[in-house]
Design a protein around this motif. Structure first.
Motif, PDB file in Angstrom:
ATOM      1  N   VAL A 134      40.005  40.580  36.098  1.00  0.00           N
ATOM      2  CA  VAL A 134      39.841  41.815  37.110  1.00  0.00           C
ATOM      3  C   VAL A 134      38.774  42.038  38.086  1.00  0.00           C
ATOM      4  N   HIS A 135      39.086  42.008  39.276  1.00  0.00           N
ATOM      5  CA  HIS A 135      37.445  42.357  39.093  1.00  0.00           C
ATOM      6  C   HIS A 135      38.072  43.282  40.521  1.00  0.00           C
ATOM      7  N   THR A 136      37.186  43.937  40.107  1.00  0.00           N
ATOM      8  CA  THR A 136      37.117  45.677  41.030  1.00  0.00           C
ATOM      9  C   THR A 136      35.795  45.773  42.028  1.00  0.00           C
ATOM     10  N   TYR A 137      36.320  46.460  42.901  1.00  0.00           N
ATOM     11  CA  TYR A 137      34.775  46.761  43.854  1.00  0.00           C
ATOM     12  C   TYR A 137      35.025  48.142  44.421  1.00  0.00           C
ATOM     13  N   ARG A 138      33.852  48.420  44.673  1.00  0.00           N
ATOM     14  CA  ARG A 138      33.641  50.062  45.114  1.00  0.00           C
ATOM     15  C   ARG A 138      33.069  50.656  46.206  1.00  0.00           C
ATOM     16  N   TYR A 139      32.869  51.067  47.045  1.00  0.00           N
ATOM     17  CA  TYR A 139      32.067  50.776  48.366  1.00  0.00           C
ATOM     18  C   TYR A 139      31.641  52.140  48.812  1.00  0.00           C
ATOM     19  N   ALA A 140      30.603  53.178  49.074  1.00  0.00           N
ATOM     20  CA  ALA A 140      30.510  54.151  50.379  1.00  0.00           C
ATOM     21  C   ALA A 140      29.592  54.219  50.624  1.00  0.00           C
ATOM     22  N   THR A 141      29.086  55.316  50.710  1.00  0.00           N
ATOM     23  CA  THR A 141      27.362  56.081  51.718  1.00  0.00           C
ATOM     24  C   THR A 141      26.979  56.463  50.749  1.00  0.00           C
ATOM     25  N   ALA A 142      26.075  56.806  50.394  1.00  0.00           N
ATOM     26  CA  ALA A 142      25.432  57.573  49.872  1.00  0.00           C
ATOM     27  C   ALA A 142      25.632  58.743  49.278  1.00  0.00           C
ATOM     28  N   LEU A 147      34.963  56.610  51.453  1.00  0.00           N
ATOM     29  CA  LEU A 147      34.832  55.686  50.190  1.00  0.00           C
ATOM     30  C   LEU A 147      36.202  54.540  50.297  1.00  0.00           C
ATOM     31  N   ARG A 148      35.847  53.430  49.797  1.00  0.00           N
ATOM     32  CA  ARG A 148      36.726  52.325  49.407  1.00  0.00           C
ATOM     33  C   ARG A 148      37.009  51.709  48.390  1.00  0.00           C
ATOM     34  N   THR A 149      37.505  51.645  47.212  1.00  0.00           N
ATOM     35  CA  THR A 149      37.763  50.846  46.042  1.00  0.00           C
ATOM     36  C   THR A 149      38.989  49.635  46.236  1.00  0.00           C
ATOM     37  N   ALA A 150      38.450  48.599  45.859  1.00  0.00           N
ATOM     38  CA  ALA A 150      39.891  47.694  45.588  1.00  0.00           C
ATOM     39  C   ALA A 150      39.328  47.024  43.970  1.00  0.00           C
ATOM     40  N   VAL A 151      40.294  46.835  43.576  1.00  0.00           N
ATOM     41  CA  VAL A 151      41.220  46.282  42.216  1.00  0.00           C
ATOM     42  C   VAL A 151      42.477  44.629  42.850  1.00  0.00           C
ATOM     43  N   THR A 152      41.514  44.129  42.141  1.00  0.00           N
ATOM     44  CA  THR A 152      42.383  42.164  41.942  1.00  0.00           C
ATOM     45  C   THR A 152      42.175  41.561  40.964  1.00  0.00           C
ATOM     46  N   SER A 153      43.860  41.076  41.443  1.00  0.00           N
ATOM     47  CA  SER A 153      43.742  40.841  39.306  1.00  0.00           C
ATOM     48  C   SER A 153      43.875  39.270  39.851  1.00  0.00           C
ATOM     49  N   PHE A 154      44.549  38.437  39.309  1.00  0.00           N
ATOM     50  CA  PHE A 154      44.120  36.823  39.707  1.00  0.00           C
ATOM     51  C   PHE A 154      45.155  35.906  39.071  1.00  0.00           C
ATOM     52  N   SER A 155      46.000  35.065  39.107  1.00  0.00           N
ATOM     53  CA  SER A 155      46.637  34.900  38.327  1.00  0.00           C
ATOM     54  C   SER A 155      46.428  33.458  37.826  1.00  0.00           C
ATOM     55  N   ALA A 156      47.587  33.457  36.657  1.00  0.00           N
ATOM     56  CA  ALA A 156      47.014  31.839  35.740  1.00  0.00           C
ATOM     57  C   ALA A 156      46.842  30.838  36.532  1.00  0.00           C
ATOM     58  N   VAL A 157      47.014  30.430  37.588  1.00  0.00           N
ATOM     59  CA  VAL A 157      47.286  29.245  38.645  1.00  0.00           C
ATOM     60  C   VAL A 157      45.649  28.785  39.232  1.00  0.00           C
ATOM     61  N   ALA A 158      45.181  30.238  40.148  1.00  0.00           N
ATOM     62  CA  ALA A 158      43.833  30.347  39.768  1.00  0.00           C
ATOM     63  C   ALA A 158      43.092  30.356  38.560  1.00  0.00           C
ATOM     64  N   LEU A 159      42.832  30.821  37.703  1.00  0.00           N
ATOM     65  CA  LEU A 159      41.910  30.307  36.858  1.00  0.00           C
ATOM     66  C   LEU A 159      41.639  29.345  36.848  1.00  0.00           C
ATOM     67  N   ALA A 160      43.500  28.512  36.203  1.00  0.00           N
ATOM     68  CA  ALA A 160      43.692  27.015  35.520  1.00  0.00           C
ATOM     69  C   ALA A 160      42.821  25.779  36.673  1.00  0.00           C
ATOM     70  N   GLU A 161      43.223  25.810  38.771  1.00  0.00           N
ATOM     71  CA  GLU A 161      43.009  25.386  39.384  1.00  0.00           C
ATOM     72  C   GLU A 161      41.867  25.790  40.421  1.00  0.00           C
ATOM     73  N   VAL A 162      40.408  26.616  39.628  1.00  0.00           N
ATOM     74  CA  VAL A 162      38.782  27.178  40.888  1.00  0.00           C
ATOM     75  C   VAL A 162      38.688  27.610  39.937  1.00  0.00           C
TER      76      VAL A 162
END
Length: 248
Positions: A134-142, A147-162
């Motif tokens: 699980v990848h978590t991204y957070r961006y904002a000005t000082a 503010l922008r936040t993003a949460v990404t989850s990768f599949s078993a296929v992605a982890l097996a082949e990449v």
């Protein structure tokens, strides 16, 4: 058994050959010839490249490992230097909504190995409670705006082949910076054709919008899902698309 050439053992007053090879290899890594996080060529190819024996290459790699500049796992050795690759980023940026760093902004990205949000697990075909990357991204000005936040989850296929993604499992403790800017490039290089679908919705009673991106491969297998939330008061989402040229 590794071959040893006569020049692998210089006189005592000279710098050992493996140290010179380690210095040369480190120079190439710092020049970006092998981007951070990517696998190094095998010992045989490195030996041919530098014109030395595999034993010398092995000693050079061990020296770099002791200095924390190279890490080795079951998939091979890879550079651990920080910094951006020299290649231009793809127009399909990861994660969706990632903004270029600029003065007065703060961007933070980490990875964890944990169960994804339930709706992510359903899209990715993961059993409830099964962990993934699980990848978590957070961006904002000082001052905290934009503010922008993003949460990404990768599949078993992605982890097996990449393999570049799979490598992060052992260090996904939520502390180290892991922007994964080249995630889509890694997927394409693994032979996956990417199909993405972005859905944009406004969050009720707020000035924010949610962007949900789902990425599948050419076999309709899910690769990742990202939920991005953007404070859209004074911000804009810019989508860039590249269409293939027409062949006459």
């Amino acid at each position: 058994m590794a071959r040893t050439t006569p020049h692998d053992h210089p006189p005592a007053e000279e710098e050992p050959l493996y140290r010179r090879i380690a210095t040369q290899l480190l120079g190439e890594l710092r020049e970006g010839r092998i981007p951070p996080g990517e696998r190094l060529p095998g010992e045989r190819r490195l030996a041919e490249h530098f014109g030395v024996s595999r034993e010398t290459v092995r000693q050079a790699l061990e020296l770099l490992r002791r200095d924390g500049l190279v890490a080795t796992d079951r998939r091979g050795s890879h550079a651990t230097l920080s910094g951006l690759p020299v290649e231009a980023p793809a127009s399909l940026a990861f994660p969706v909504g990632a903004a270029a760093a600029a003065p007065g902004t703060v961007a933070r990205a980490t990875v964890t190995w944990e169960p994804p949000p339930p709706d992510h697990a359903e899209v990715l075909g993961l059993a409830p409670g099964r962990p993934t990357l699980v990848h978590t991204y957070r961006y904002a000005t000082a001052d905290g705006r934009g503010l922008r936040t993003a949460v990404t989850s990768f599949s078993a296929v992605a982890l097996a082949e990449v393999e570049e993604l799979a490598r992060y499992r052992d260090r996904a403790d939520g502390t180290a910076t892991a922007h994964l800017r080249r995630a889509y490039d890694w997927m394409r290089r693994a032979g996956l054709t990417l199909h993405h679908r972005d859905a944009i919705t406004r969050l009720a009673s707020t000035p924010s919008v949610r962007v949900t991106r789902q990425v599948h491969d050419q076999y309709a297998r899910p690769l990742e899902i990202t939920d991005l939330v953007v404070d859209a008061q004074k911000d804009a989402l810019v989508y860039e698309f590249t269409l293939p040229g027409r062949a006459d």
